[in-house]
Structure formats: C-alpha cells, structure tokens
Design an enzyme around this catalytic site. Structure first.
Site, PDB file in Angstrom:
ATOM      1  N   LYS A  42      -8.373   1.269   7.350  1.00 10.62           N
ATOM      2  CA  LYS A  42      -7.583   0.288   8.111  1.00 10.62           C
ATOM      3  C   LYS A  42      -6.472  -0.302   7.232  1.00 10.62           C
ATOM      4  O   LYS A  42      -5.318  -0.375   7.641  1.00 10.62           O
ATOM      5  CB  LYS A  42      -8.503  -0.844   8.585  1.00 10.62           C
ATOM      6  CG  LYS A  42      -7.765  -2.054   9.133  1.00 10.62           C
ATOM      7  CD  LYS A  42      -8.703  -3.125   9.614  1.00 10.62           C
ATOM      8  CE  LYS A  42      -9.118  -4.136   8.582  1.00 10.62           C
ATOM      9  NZ  LYS A  42      -8.068  -5.085   8.171  1.00 10.62           N
ATOM     10  N   ASN A  43      -6.848  -0.712   6.023  1.00  9.66           N
ATOM     11  CA  ASN A  43      -5.882  -1.428   5.194  1.00  9.66           C
ATOM     12  C   ASN A  43      -4.794  -0.533   4.625  1.00  9.66           C
ATOM     13  O   ASN A  43      -3.810  -1.025   4.071  1.00  9.66           O
ATOM     14  CB  ASN A  43      -6.602  -2.164   4.058  1.00  9.66           C
ATOM     15  CG  ASN A  43      -7.399  -3.346   4.591  1.00  9.66           C
ATOM     16  OD1 ASN A  43      -7.291  -3.694   5.766  1.00  9.66           O
ATOM     17  ND2 ASN A  43      -8.201  -3.963   3.727  1.00  9.66           N
ATOM     18  N   ARG A 102      -3.609 -11.032  10.762  1.00  5.50           N
ATOM     19  CA  ARG A 102      -2.808 -11.595   9.702  1.00  5.50           C
ATOM     20  C   ARG A 102      -1.891 -10.552   9.074  1.00  5.50           C
ATOM     21  O   ARG A 102      -0.766 -10.842   8.676  1.00  5.50           O
ATOM     22  CB  ARG A 102      -3.745 -12.165   8.625  1.00  5.50           C
ATOM     23  CG  ARG A 102      -3.003 -12.655   7.420  1.00  5.50           C
ATOM     24  CD  ARG A 102      -3.940 -12.991   6.292  1.00  5.50           C
ATOM     25  NE  ARG A 102      -3.239 -12.842   5.032  1.00  5.50           N
ATOM     26  CZ  ARG A 102      -2.465 -13.766   4.497  1.00  5.50           C
ATOM     27  NH1 ARG A 102      -2.305 -14.908   5.106  1.00  5.50           N
ATOM     28  NH2 ARG A 102      -1.846 -13.553   3.357  1.00  5.50           N
ATOM     29  N   CYS A 150      -8.219 -13.064  10.283  1.00  8.68           N
ATOM     30  CA  CYS A 150      -9.485 -13.662   9.858  1.00  8.68           C
ATOM     31  C   CYS A 150      -9.229 -15.034   9.267  1.00  8.68           C
ATOM     32  O   CYS A 150      -8.269 -15.221   8.524  1.00  8.68           O
ATOM     33  CB  CYS A 150     -10.099 -12.814   8.741  1.00  8.68           C
ATOM     34  SG  CYS A 150     -11.048 -11.444   9.317  1.00  8.68           S
ATOM     35  N   ARG A 203      -4.705 -18.985   4.069  1.00 13.12           N
ATOM     36  CA  ARG A 203      -4.164 -17.684   3.648  1.00 13.12           C
ATOM     37  C   ARG A 203      -2.657 -17.767   3.769  1.00 13.12           C
ATOM     38  O   ARG A 203      -2.071 -17.295   4.729  1.00 13.12           O
ATOM     39  CB  ARG A 203      -4.738 -16.562   4.504  1.00 13.12           C
ATOM     40  CG  ARG A 203      -6.205 -16.338   4.251  1.00 13.12           C
ATOM     41  CD  ARG A 203      -6.750 -15.187   5.053  1.00 13.12           C
ATOM     42  NE  ARG A 203      -6.352 -13.890   4.528  1.00 13.12           N
ATOM     43  CZ  ARG A 203      -6.869 -12.737   4.935  1.00 13.12           C
ATOM     44  NH1 ARG A 203      -7.789 -12.737   5.860  1.00 13.12           N
ATOM     45  NH2 ARG A 203      -6.455 -11.593   4.442  1.00 13.12           N
ATOM     46  N   ILE A 205       1.475 -17.347   3.027  1.00 11.99           N
ATOM     47  CA  ILE A 205       2.313 -16.157   2.843  1.00 11.99           C
ATOM     48  C   ILE A 205       3.474 -16.478   1.895  1.00 11.99           C
ATOM     49  O   ILE A 205       4.494 -15.814   1.912  1.00 11.99           O
ATOM     50  CB  ILE A 205       2.847 -15.622   4.190  1.00 11.99           C
ATOM     51  CG1 ILE A 205       3.535 -16.736   4.985  1.00 11.99           C
ATOM     52  CG2 ILE A 205       1.740 -15.000   5.010  1.00 11.99           C
ATOM     53  CD1 ILE A 205       4.372 -16.218   6.134  1.00 11.99           C
ATOM     54  N   ASP A 206       3.252 -17.528   1.075  1.00 11.12           N
ATOM     55  CA  ASP A 206       4.316 -17.945   0.158  1.00 11.12           C
ATOM     56  C   ASP A 206       4.749 -16.823  -0.789  1.00 11.12           C
ATOM     57  O   ASP A 206       5.933 -16.671  -1.092  1.00 11.12           O
ATOM     58  CB  ASP A 206       3.871 -19.192  -0.637  1.00 11.12           C
ATOM     59  CG  ASP A 206       2.536 -18.975  -1.337  1.00 11.12           C
ATOM     60  OD1 ASP A 206       1.672 -18.271  -0.773  1.00 11.12           O
ATOM     61  OD2 ASP A 206       2.362 -19.492  -2.459  1.00 11.12           O
ATOM     62  N   ASP A 223     -13.832  -7.476   0.118  1.00 11.12           N
ATOM     63  CA  ASP A 223     -14.259  -7.045   1.450  1.00 11.12           C
ATOM     64  C   ASP A 223     -15.667  -6.439   1.461  1.00 11.12           C
ATOM     65  O   ASP A 223     -16.301  -6.355   2.509  1.00 11.12           O
ATOM     66  CB  ASP A 223     -13.268  -6.012   2.023  1.00 11.12           C
ATOM     67  CG  ASP A 223     -11.949  -6.660   2.403  1.00 11.12           C
ATOM     68  OD1 ASP A 223     -11.861  -7.894   2.383  1.00 11.12           O
ATOM     69  OD2 ASP A 223     -11.007  -5.913   2.733  1.00 11.12           O
ATOM     70  N   ARG A 236     -12.412  -4.613  14.855  1.00 11.67           N
ATOM     71  CA  ARG A 236     -11.133  -4.610  14.142  1.00 11.67           C
ATOM     72  C   ARG A 236     -11.153  -3.614  12.987  1.00 11.67           C
ATOM     73  O   ARG A 236     -10.089  -3.129  12.576  1.00 11.67           O
ATOM     74  CB  ARG A 236     -10.829  -6.009  13.579  1.00 11.67           C
ATOM     75  CG  ARG A 236     -10.474  -7.048  14.624  1.00 11.67           C
ATOM     76  CD  ARG A 236     -10.090  -8.357  13.952  1.00 11.67           C
ATOM     77  NE  ARG A 236      -9.237  -8.076  12.812  1.00 11.67           N
ATOM     78  CZ  ARG A 236      -9.283  -8.708  11.643  1.00 11.67           C
ATOM     79  NH1 ARG A 236     -10.145  -9.681  11.452  1.00 11.67           N
ATOM     80  NH2 ARG A 236      -8.467  -8.385  10.669  1.00 11.67           N
TER      81      ARG A 236
HETATM   82  C1  UD1 Z   1      -5.618  -7.533   1.905  1.00 10.60           C
HETATM   83  C2  UD1 Z   1      -6.592  -6.843   2.825  1.00 10.60           C
HETATM   84  C3  UD1 Z   1      -7.892  -7.631   2.896  1.00 10.60           C
HETATM   85  C4  UD1 Z   1      -8.438  -7.862   1.506  1.00 10.60           C
HETATM   86  C5  UD1 Z   1      -7.388  -8.467   0.589  1.00 10.60           C
HETATM   87  C6  UD1 Z   1      -7.835  -8.590  -0.845  1.00 10.60           C
HETATM   88  C7  UD1 Z   1      -5.169  -5.727   4.411  1.00 10.60           C
HETATM   89  C8  UD1 Z   1      -4.698  -5.604   5.808  1.00 10.60           C
HETATM   90  N1  UD1 Z   1      -6.009  -6.728   4.130  1.00 10.60           N
HETATM   91  O1  UD1 Z   1      -5.347  -8.797   2.476  1.00 10.60           O
HETATM   92  O2  UD1 Z   1      -8.822  -6.887   3.676  1.00 10.60           O
HETATM   93  O3  UD1 Z   1      -9.537  -8.736   1.584  1.00 10.60           O
HETATM   94  O4  UD1 Z   1      -6.194  -7.665   0.609  1.00 10.60           O
HETATM   95  O5  UD1 Z   1      -8.174  -7.358  -1.347  1.00 10.60           O
HETATM   96  O6  UD1 Z   1      -4.834  -4.922   3.566  1.00 10.60           O
HETATM   97  N2  UD1 Z   1      -2.221 -15.362  -1.258  1.00 10.60           N
HETATM   98  C9  UD1 Z   1      -1.402 -16.446  -1.413  1.00 10.60           C
HETATM   99  N3  UD1 Z   1      -0.121 -16.346  -0.962  1.00 10.60           N
HETATM  100  C10 UD1 Z   1       0.370 -15.218  -0.381  1.00 10.60           C
HETATM  101  C11 UD1 Z   1      -0.478 -14.109  -0.243  1.00 10.60           C
HETATM  102  C12 UD1 Z   1      -1.779 -14.212  -0.694  1.00 10.60           C
HETATM  103  O7  UD1 Z   1      -1.817 -17.478  -1.931  1.00 10.60           O
HETATM  104  O8  UD1 Z   1       1.551 -15.190  -0.004  1.00 10.60           O
HETATM  105  C13 UD1 Z   1      -3.626 -15.444  -1.702  1.00 10.60           C
HETATM  106  C14 UD1 Z   1      -4.587 -15.341  -0.521  1.00 10.60           C
HETATM  107  O9  UD1 Z   1      -4.766 -16.598   0.105  1.00 10.60           O
HETATM  108  C15 UD1 Z   1      -5.828 -14.836  -1.177  1.00 10.60           C
HETATM  109  C16 UD1 Z   1      -5.298 -13.929  -2.293  1.00 10.60           C
HETATM  110  O10 UD1 Z   1      -3.949 -14.327  -2.502  1.00 10.60           O
HETATM  111  O11 UD1 Z   1      -6.542 -15.899  -1.751  1.00 10.60           O
HETATM  112  C17 UD1 Z   1      -5.365 -12.448  -1.958  1.00 10.60           C
HETATM  113  O12 UD1 Z   1      -4.584 -12.165  -0.847  1.00 10.60           O
HETATM  114  P1  UD1 Z   1      -3.879 -10.749  -0.613  1.00 10.60           P
HETATM  115  O13 UD1 Z   1      -4.147  -9.845  -1.766  1.00 10.60           O
HETATM  116  O14 UD1 Z   1      -2.477 -11.009  -0.228  1.00 10.60           O
HETATM  117  O15 UD1 Z   1      -4.689 -10.214   0.635  1.00 10.60           O
HETATM  118  P2  UD1 Z   1      -4.113  -9.654   1.979  1.00 10.60           P
HETATM  119  O16 UD1 Z   1      -2.969  -8.744   1.719  1.00 10.60           O
HETATM  120  O17 UD1 Z   1      -3.955 -10.748   2.960  1.00 10.60           O
END
Ligand code: UD1
Length: 417
Positions: A22-23, A91, A115, A120, A122-123, A305, A397
């Site tokens: 999926k990811n 997300r 989720c 979470r 997106i900064d 995960d 999902r």
């Molecule tokens: C992806 C995976 C998810 C997995 C995660 C970590 C997909 C679709 N999802 O999620 O299944 O659990 O990687 O391996 O691929 N963060 C910030 N600011 C940001 C972005 C992230 O603070 O702009 C923080 C998040 O809150 C979290 C950490 O960074 O604590 C990791 O997030 P990230 O690696 O971005 O995970 P996702 O891409 O959302």
C-alpha cells in the site's frame, strides 16, 4: 456496518502470497499524474488505493483496474484541487501535492485526514516544497500553493526522515529545473520503489550511499510499466497471526530483505524462520517467548506499522515484553481493545509493557486504526470463543482479502453485514 467474526483457537497453517505494498502504491499512483499513462502491476485491492484512484480521477486522469494491475490514463487538463471529502479519506493524499504542483504550477487542497495517530502535521512537506519555490498560503482549512515560474531544485534538509515528505519532494523535484538533494531522507523500501518508478518514466533519481536522494529535474516524464514491491507490513501481520496460534506459515512474494528488522523478533519469540530472497517460512512454538525490547525506528529499524500486530502476539508470551514507540504519538490505541480480550498491557508515554497472559478471551472490539485493527485480529485468532470486530473499514484500507487469506490457512473467520 460490516464486522468480522473470528472464532479463535485454530492453529494456522499453510501458504499465503503477500500483496503489493500500500505505502509504495500510493505515492506511485500520485506520481503517475506526471507521465499520465502508466501500468502498475501488483497494485493491491485496498480502499486506500481506490481513494487514490478517485483522487486521480478528480485531477483529470483516470485509473482502472485490470486484474492485479491498475492502468492510469492521462486525460487532458489537470484540475488542481482536491476537495475536502477526498483528502479526509486518507492522510497520504498529501503526497499528491508535489505531483499537482509539478504538473499545474498551483494546487488547492484541504488539509489531510487518515489514521488518527496523534498530531500528524505536514510542516515538513510544506517547508521542503517551499525550498523548491512553492509559495504556500492557508485559507479556511485549505492550502493554496503556487509556483511563480517553474519549480527549481534546491537542498532540502529534513529535520526528521519523514517518508511522506521525502516522497512529495521526490515527485515535485522530478520536473523541477536543476538538481534537488534531500538530506536526511527517509530510506524506507517504498522510497526506492518510487525512485525506480520515476526512473522508469525517464526521471533522474539517485539514492546516494549516504542516503541522500538526488533528483535531477527533467522536462517531462514518459509512460512506463512498473511492478509495486511487496507489502512488508502485511507480511509482518500474517507472521504475527501464525505465531500467536502456534502455527506454521509460508509467505511467498515477499522481499525478505525488507523484513530484516522484523524477523529477528519472531526468532526471539522462539519461532523457527527459514528464508529465501522471496519466501519466509515461520514455525511457531507452542508458547511464544517474550521480547526484550522492540524500539520502532525509521528504516532500516523496526517499522512502527508492525508494532501493534507484534504486540498482540506478545500478549500470550510466557513473560513480559517491552515496546518503545519512537515514530508516532498515540500509536497504542489498540491497547484498551486488547485489554477487553484479557491482555495485560501498561502504557506510559512511549513505552508499553506487555505482561504475557495464559489466555485471551473473545470480546466485542473496535478496530481503532489500520494497524491497531490488524493487531486486534491477531489477538482474536488466539482468543477463546468468538470475537466480534467492529469498524473493520480500517483493516480494508491496508489488507487485501484479509478474511479470505486467513480462512485459507485455517482461521475461522467470516465477514458479516
Ligand atoms: C508513512 C506511512 C505510514 C508509516 C510512516 C512511518 C504511507 C502512506 N504511510 O507515513 O504507514 O507508519 O510512514 O514509517 O507511506 N511528521 C511531522 N511533520 C511532517 C511529517 C511528519 O512532524 O510534515 C512526523 C509525524 O507526525 C510522525 C513522523 O514525523 O511522528 C513520521 O511521519 P512520516 O514518516 O512522515 O510518516 P507518513 O509519511 O505520514
């Protein structure tokens, strides 16, 4: 609302083929907006993948399924907006931002859903895209993003190796002017798969020895066929299912290397593991041993995960196991539900202490999130009696034909309307 009924206690045994990741599929579907025409093989049938296809349709492309493949067709003009309803469904829809900007030069999207794993933000995505020349404003829950002229390359240093932010920058930078370097980039296998896809489309992406991702922008990308990598988290989940039932399982279609931090945990629990590059055989003992300490980390560390399914298996171990969650806050949402089945787990901040119990019992339980739902299913497979799992939309999902797969290896499971 559909539910799963699982009657626990059957020893699982047999062979399962693991579906595509999926990811990996989601960012590749987003990136396929750029070449327009693509065939993605091994693309899993999941509601998140459907959601991504709906977003593509909203953006003026179209995507239809042909067996295990998804065919993306370009369509004409790109619509640059993703409405709130589609963004809220997952997300990872934020990963379309880089693609839309690269294609249209502007984008208007609502802030993403998915989720609920604590805040979470997106900064990191936004700061990184700004380095490539994107101007970003916020307006009543919508992001307005614009590029003045053309995206340009730049050095992006991520304060944390965010998977999604790395992917967003890779996609946007693929068509930017000049070279982009992502420092402290995520190293997950899904990143390499996205790089392979972009390169198959004529992109120029290189992952350096030190983990930096270097993207030399090209004028355009062309159609390609690509095979999505295997889902390492689904693999870890099915191994947990077999382990907790004292079972025996052969997984095929996996990339064993991607599970190098996970397999030693099953060995520590007393399971016999035999591997080839693409298969994993697990044979579980009658009773699992505890895990000293599982710390979730960015790849190549133990994946967050896989934490909840493994924790479910540890609930029946003959001793206490410790988990430390370093990636997300609120990633122990499954714990109160596991407790309803008799599990003994204490959570304090990032740490969860699991005291193994002799048996779990059936209960009516809610799937709290995607992997939390999978964890509850793992526990239900070994619980005495018939459990009822509610809110299974979370499981759909990320797991293709979940109950059919489990039933094929001996689980007593059925879906009810
Ligand atoms: C992806 C995976 C998810 C997995 C995660 C970590 C997909 C679709 N999802 O999620 O299944 O659990 O990687 O391996 O691929 N963060 C910030 N600011 C940001 C972005 C992230 O603070 O702009 C923080 C998040 O809150 C979290 C950490 O960074 O604590 C990791 O997030 P990230 O690696 O971005 O995970 P996702 O891409 O959302």
């Amino acid at each position: 609302m559909e539910k799963l009924k699982i009657c626990g206690g059957s020893r699982l045994s047999g062979t399962l083929r693991v579906h595509g990741a999926k990811n990996a599929a989601l960012p590749i579907l987003a990136a396929s907006l750029l070449p327009g025409e693509c065939v993605l093989h091994n693309c899993p049938r999941l509601t998140d993948v459907e959601a991504a296809c709906n977003i593509l349709a909203q953006l003026g492309a179209s995507a239809h399924r042909e067996g295990e493949s998804v065919v993306v067709s370009g369509g004409g003009d790109c619509c640059c907006c993703i409405p709130d309803e589609l963004m809220r469904r997952m997300r990872s829809s934020i990963v379309f931002l880089g693609a839309i900007i690269a294609k249209c030069g502007w984008a208007r999207i609502s802030l993403p859903g998915g989720c609920e794993l604590g805040p979470r933000p997106i900064d990191l995505h936004l700061a990184a895209l700004e380095r490539l020349g994107v101007e970003i404003g916020e307006d009543h829950g919508y992001l307005d993003c614009r590029v003045r002229d053309r995206l340009h390359g730049g050095i992006v240093t991520l304060p944390f190796p965010s998977v999604g932010a790395t992917e967003n920058v890779m996609i946007a930078a693929a068509l930017a002017e000049g070279e982009t370097v992502i420092r402290n980039a995520a190293r997950e296998p899904e990143i390499s798969d996205l790089a392979d896809f972009l390169n198959a489309c004529g992109g120029r992406v290189r992952i350096a020895q030190n983990g930096d991702v270097r993207i030399e922008g090209v004028r355009s990308l062309s159609p390609c066929e690509h095979r999505v990598i295997s889902d390492r988290i689904a693999a870890a989940t099915y191994l947990s299912c077999a382990a907790i039932t004292g079972g025996e399982l052969l997984l095929t279609g996996v990339c064993t290397e991607h599970l190098s931090a996970v397999l030693p945990c099953f060995e520590e629990m007393g399971c016999r593991i035999e591997t080839t590059a693409e298969t994993i055989r697990l044979e579980a003992p009658k009773r699992l041993h505890p895990l000293r300490c599982v710390r979730t980390m960015p790849y190549p560390g133990f994946p967050t995960d896989a934490q909840s399914p493994l924790m479910a298996a540890a609930c029946l171990a003959d001793g206490s196991s410790m988990f430390v969650e370093n990636i997300f806050e609120s990633r122990y949402k499954q714990v109160p539900e596991l407790a309803r089945m008799g599990a003994d787990i204490k959570v304090e901040g990032r740490i969860a202490l699991v005291h193994g119990v002799r048996e779990l019992h059936s209960a009516s339980v809610h799937c709290t999130d995607l992997r939390g739902g999978a964890a509850i299913a793992v526990a239900a497979l070994a619980a005495q009696g018939e459990s009822e799992l509610l809110e299974i939309g979370h499981i759909d999902r990320g797991y293709e034909r979940f109950e059919e797969n489990l039933a094929s290896i001996g689980a007593q499971v059925r879906r009810e309307a």
